[in-house]
Write an enzyme that holds these catalytic residues in place. Sequence first.
Site, PDB file in Angstrom:
ATOM      1  CE  LYS A 260      -2.071   8.615   0.672  1.00  0.00           C
ATOM      2  NZ  LYS A 260      -1.812   8.937  -0.715  1.00  0.00           N
TER       3      LYS A 260
ATOM      4  CE  LYS B 117      -1.411   1.532  -3.014  1.00  0.00           C
ATOM      5  NZ  LYS B 117      -0.242   1.174  -3.463  1.00  0.00           N
TER       6      LYS B 117
END
Length: 305
Positions: A246, A171
């Site tokens: 993030k 991811k």
Amino acid sequence: MATIAWIGLGHMGTPMSAHLVAAGHTVKGFDLSEHACAEAAQQGVTIAATMADAVRGAEAVFTSLPMPEHVRAVYDGDGGVWALADHGALLLDTSTVDVETSRWCHEGSKRAGFAFVDAPISGGTVGAEAGTLTFMLGGEDAHVARAEAYVAAMAGSTIRCGGAGNGIAAKLVNNMMLMIDVLAVAEGSQLAARLGLDAKTFWDVANVSSAASWPQQKWYPVPGVVASAAANHNFDASFSGTLAKKDVSLAVQAGEAAGVQLPAAALVLSQLARLVDEGLGEKDCTLITKYTVPEGQLAGYDPQR
Ligand code: NAD
């Protein structure tokens, strides 16, 4: 059909848990936000007053939480999932966290006698609502096989990535590459315009040439070229600058730990940080395009709106 606990009923957690309800499961949800609980209740999620109530009797416990520290807090301690969940429950974290936190979840779960699978997702809120998310699963084969049965109702694709933490590793690398591609499209779109090219004509060239990419196809940051682009809506977010920052910062952190040089990722991270510092973190990540042209000259962006 199973009883499933869902901790964290936010932008992703509510539509994802709604698909489990629609598939016939009983979903017991818990969130600190009353607003989030009310939204999820409307989707058929049974709201639990405490985390203990949510996880008691659940065969699977999902978490969908903002930051790594929230995940650690929800698992650990007397009031955490490890202390409260039924033994035998499968634990799945769909949050985007750092690799170290994911491995910490695996190790702690094993010590506490639970099966854990890292199960991060790609596809955003649109994919969560449509039930077409990509799930990247990491963990022991037998645990991952169990996880597949639960995530099926929310997934368009499910990929076994390997052992503990490999789902989250996939991811983070994917999103880092995406954001480097966003920077390429930001710079290319504005250079093409300043060189006198019609935006749609250049898009047509790139689309069938070697500059084709996902953000070029879906997020081209010039109004009127691609229907799904935030540039058509004053850069209101489909994927916010805050979330992009993030994800890239977690990838850069992973690169530092692994001894891999990531100068392009560091550059896009600095631009996302600038966007957030300017108070524009809730705007779309493609608004970093504004740093390629003089202040106030980005087509499709009006700071007053
Ligand atoms: P969100 O902030 O909308 O939702 C998180 C929810 O967790 C909030 O409702 C919050 O109140 C709740 N929460 C926080 N601490 C809690 C606790 N201790 N107990 C119970 N609830 C608690 O975030 P989101 O957009 O739904 O994202 C969730 C995760 O999925 C994040 O890790 C994010 O990076 C990841 N993700 C998001 C997207 C996206 O497009 N939004 C896409 C892929 C992955």
